[in-house]
Write an enzyme that holds these catalytic residues in place. Structure first.
Site, mmCIF file in Angstrom:
data_model
loop_
_atom_site.group_PDB
_atom_site.id
_atom_site.type_symbol
_atom_site.label_atom_id
_atom_site.label_comp_id
_atom_site.label_asym_id
_atom_site.label_seq_id
_atom_site.Cartn_x
_atom_site.Cartn_y
_atom_site.Cartn_z
ATOM 1 N N ASN A 1 -30.131 -9.719 55.861
ATOM 2 C CA ASN A 1 -29.111 -10.549 55.672
ATOM 3 C C ASN A 1 -28.396 -10.855 56.901
ATOM 4 O OD1 ASN A 1 -26.550 -12.100 54.763
ATOM 5 N ND2 ASN A 1 -26.072 -10.223 53.185
ATOM 6 N N LYS B 1 -27.662 -7.252 58.523
ATOM 7 C CA LYS B 1 -27.744 -6.031 57.737
ATOM 8 C C LYS B 1 -29.492 -6.228 57.289
ATOM 9 C CE LYS B 1 -23.189 -6.545 55.751
ATOM 10 N NZ LYS B 1 -22.705 -7.096 54.765
ATOM 11 N N ARG C 1 -31.842 -13.259 52.620
ATOM 12 C CA ARG C 1 -30.637 -13.707 52.024
ATOM 13 C C ARG C 1 -30.077 -15.246 52.404
ATOM 14 N NH1 ARG C 1 -24.526 -12.798 51.900
ATOM 15 N NH2 ARG C 1 -23.723 -14.034 49.940
ATOM 16 N N HIS D 1 -23.223 -15.672 44.518
ATOM 17 C CA HIS D 1 -23.501 -14.344 43.994
ATOM 18 C C HIS D 1 -24.663 -14.432 42.962
ATOM 19 C CE1 HIS D 1 -19.021 -13.527 45.059
ATOM 20 N NE2 HIS D 1 -19.610 -13.017 45.807
ATOM 21 N N ILE E 1 -16.876 -8.616 41.378
ATOM 22 C CA ILE E 1 -15.642 -8.472 41.844
ATOM 23 C C ILE E 1 -15.680 -7.698 43.236
ATOM 24 C CG2 ILE E 1 -13.161 -7.861 41.324
ATOM 25 C CD1 ILE E 1 -14.364 -9.993 39.240
ATOM 26 N N ASN F 1 -15.073 -8.277 47.684
ATOM 27 C CA ASN F 1 -14.305 -9.010 48.623
ATOM 28 C C ASN F 1 -14.051 -10.280 48.244
ATOM 29 O OD1 ASN F 1 -12.581 -7.771 50.636
ATOM 30 N ND2 ASN F 1 -14.777 -7.247 51.747
ATOM 31 N N GLY F 2 -15.247 -10.969 47.870
ATOM 32 C CA GLY F 2 -15.473 -12.363 47.442
ATOM 33 C C GLY F 2 -15.692 -12.017 45.845
ATOM 34 N N ARG G 1 -8.953 -15.212 49.644
ATOM 35 C CA ARG G 1 -9.263 -16.492 49.254
ATOM 36 C C ARG G 1 -8.367 -16.571 47.944
ATOM 37 N NH1 ARG G 1 -15.598 -16.363 48.885
ATOM 38 N NH2 ARG G 1 -15.535 -14.574 50.315
ATOM 39 N N GLY H 1 -17.909 -4.031 44.637
ATOM 40 C CA GLY H 1 -16.914 -3.120 45.120
ATOM 41 C C GLY H 1 -15.648 -2.835 44.199
ATOM 42 N N GLY I 1 -15.121 -3.982 40.807
ATOM 43 C CA GLY I 1 -15.641 -3.837 39.650
ATOM 44 C C GLY I 1 -16.515 -2.364 39.237
ATOM 45 N N GLU I 2 -16.897 -1.995 40.277
ATOM 46 C CA GLU I 2 -17.669 -0.842 40.134
ATOM 47 C C GLU I 2 -16.947 0.422 40.323
ATOM 48 O OE1 GLU I 2 -21.255 -0.489 42.459
ATOM 49 O OE2 GLU I 2 -21.584 -2.716 42.060
ATOM 50 N N GLU J 1 -28.257 -6.212 45.189
ATOM 51 C CA GLU J 1 -28.958 -7.714 45.605
ATOM 52 C C GLU J 1 -29.950 -7.616 46.588
ATOM 53 O OE1 GLU J 1 -24.727 -8.577 46.395
ATOM 54 O OE2 GLU J 1 -25.161 -10.623 46.380
HETATM 55 P P1 AMP Z 1 -17.732 -5.498 48.006
HETATM 56 O O1 AMP Z 1 -17.329 -6.878 48.577
HETATM 57 O O2 AMP Z 1 -18.607 -5.553 46.808
HETATM 58 O O3 AMP Z 1 -18.259 -4.751 49.298
HETATM 59 O O4 AMP Z 1 -16.281 -5.171 47.783
HETATM 60 C C1 AMP Z 1 -15.429 -4.360 48.792
HETATM 61 C C2 AMP Z 1 -14.112 -4.225 47.964
HETATM 62 O O5 AMP Z 1 -14.311 -3.284 46.979
HETATM 63 C C3 AMP Z 1 -13.019 -3.544 48.871
HETATM 64 O O6 AMP Z 1 -12.270 -4.538 49.691
HETATM 65 C C4 AMP Z 1 -12.452 -2.856 47.997
HETATM 66 O O7 AMP Z 1 -11.066 -3.845 47.672
HETATM 67 C C5 AMP Z 1 -13.050 -2.494 46.827
HETATM 68 N N1 AMP Z 1 -12.960 -1.100 46.404
HETATM 69 C C6 AMP Z 1 -14.158 -0.382 46.989
HETATM 70 N N2 AMP Z 1 -13.853 1.105 46.690
HETATM 71 C C7 AMP Z 1 -12.681 0.964 45.672
HETATM 72 C C8 AMP Z 1 -12.022 1.808 44.906
HETATM 73 N N3 AMP Z 1 -12.280 2.837 44.769
HETATM 74 N N4 AMP Z 1 -10.887 1.123 43.945
HETATM 75 C C9 AMP Z 1 -10.583 -0.054 44.116
HETATM 76 N N5 AMP Z 1 -11.278 -0.964 44.902
HETATM 77 C C10 AMP Z 1 -12.260 -0.526 45.634
#
Ligand code: AMP
Length: 402
Positions: free
Chosen positions: A7, A14, A91, A180, A209, A211-212, A241, A331, A333-334, A385
């Site tokens: 990526n 990455k 990617r 996505h 859900i 960063n984006g 955003r 990030g 959502g999980e 992904e």
């Molecule tokens: P991603 O872009 O999928 O890597 O998601 C990154 C985002 O996940 C970060 O900016 C955090 O806001 C969020 N995140 C990660 N861990 C947690 C958590 N334990 N609780 C809430 N948000 C989280």
């Protein structure tokens, strides 16, 4: 077969090396600050100590050479020789209307990706650098490209067209593409497997859900709508955003604040969303912490974020005339129990029966956070992904050999 997934960003790269026999990750890592004297390389070989190096890496070809050297390094490596890398999967963010599926890289494919630079000026040129860097280092290894937009190419015209003069679509391809896609596709397939039901019979809303952030309406395994648009700025409120807003705000704010096009674009992409409303952080962890400590701006940011997400879920339930399941991934959502709880508790009208205990357990695992009698199930499915890119690359390379 071993597949290297790449990526490439404008100043980062990455990678993950997959052994396809059991889909295990042999090594992964990233290089940040490419183009600088102090580029940072982090390499994580499976079962061995992590390596971190700071060195001058001025361009992507050197970055790939560094990665390959580490993969075969006597101490930190996981392969005897780079000849054990059978294929490389990249990617690519924007496939426009040209790519409805992943493809092997050919001269024509490279030309087409270049033609699409206009639609993704920050991303596609960087991906092309990655492709060229692999070619320079491993000229005989087949490469595949997997597009973020491809999965959404099944959207019907009423979902992908904007109600503006058609000349903009005909001449300049202004339309909704969505992003996505690799993640929405992966979690929808996993959701069907988890529910033990054929994907063809399911109406799903998948919420990526991070960063984006984007939602997708997936009917019978096909994307029929998604919240990101021609660019990844539309739709949900995100970390930095804005997501959806009245387009008339753009010229109005430019006039009142004396902003250039570049400045307003930067404001909406990099200084809006959670960051703008909270007055500080764009990170959901920090927003929740601040909110729990009584920070009213953080609480408002959280409420707006949740409200806008919930509206999209409702809209997609209407778009498909009902839903069977909602899926949370990426990030936030999980990991954010609080966000999932807030969304689910507002969706009782749809038939969501939230299970508070299940929502708290099983971090990192695929799971259900609704009761067994809930009419609409809500699932948490960790996305992957890179695995989809490795699988698509494997399939394309196998098909080319057969
Ligand atoms: P991603 O872009 O999928 O890597 O998601 C990154 C985002 O996940 C970060 O900016 C955090 O806001 C969020 N995140 C990660 N861990 C947690 C958590 N334990 N609780 C809430 N948000 C989280």
């Amino acid at each position: 077969m071993n597949i290297l997934v790449i990526n490439a960003g404008s100043s980062s790269l990455k990678y993950q090396l997959f052994q396809m026999k059991d889909e295990s990750v042999l090594a992964k890592g990233k290089i940040e600050r490419i183009g600088m004297e102090t580029a940072i390389l982090t390499h994580e070989p499976a079962g061995k100590a992590e390596v971190r190096e700071v060195s001058e890496i001025l361009e992507h070809t050197t970055a790939i050479r560094k990665v390959l050297a580490l993969l075969v390094h006597p101490e930190h490596g996981v392969l005897a020789s780079t000849a054990e890398i059978d294929a490389v999967g990249h990617r690519v963010v924007h496939g426009g209307e040209s790519f409805k599926n992943s493809v092997l890289v050919t001269d024509e494919v490279k030309q087409e990706i270049k033609r699409l630079f206009d639609l993704a000026p920050l991303h596609n040129p960087a991906h092309m650098l990655g492709i060229i860097a692999v070619e320079a280092n491993m000229p005989d290894v087949p490469q595949a490209v997997v597009f973020d937009t491809a999965f959404h190419q099944t959207m019907p015209a009423p979902a992908y067209l904007y109600p503006i003069p058609m000349v903009l679509y005909r001449k300049h391809k202004v339309r909704r593409y969505g992003f996505h896609g690799t993640s929405h596709k992966y979690v929808s397939e996993r959701a069907a497997a988890f529910l033990g039901r054929p994907l063809e019979q399911l109406k799903l809303v998948t919420c990526h859900i991070g960063n984006g952030a984007s939602c997708a309406a997936i009917w019978g395994g096909q994307s029929v709508d998604t919240s990101m648009g021609m660019t990844p700025l539309e739709g949900l409120m995100m970390g930095t955003r804005s997501g959806d807003l009245d387009p008339a705000i753009v010229p109005y704010a430019m006039g009142k604040e004396d902003l250039t096009l570049g400045e307003i674009s930067s404001m909406l992409n990099k200084h809006s969303g959670l960051q703008a409303i909270s007055g500080g952080s764009s990170d959901m962890r920090e927003i929740v912490e601040a909110m729990e400590a009584g920070d009213k701006n953080a609480a408002l940011a959280f409420d707006m974020y949740e409200y806008r997400l919930r509206k999209y879920i409702g809209a997609y339930a209407a778009a498909m005339n009902g839903i069977d399941a909602i899926v949370f991934t990426a990030g936030v959502g999980e990991n954010s129990e609080l966000l999932r709880k807030a969304v689910c508790e507002h969706l009782t009208f749809l038939g969501v029966e939230f299970d508070e205990e299940a929502n708290r357990q099983g971090r990192g695992l695929e799971r259900r956070i609704t009761t067994s009698s809930s009419r609409v199930q809500v699932l948490v499915i960790p996305t992957n992904e890179e695995l989809v890119i490795a699988e698509d690359t494997y399939r394309l390379v196998q098909a080319a050999v057969d």
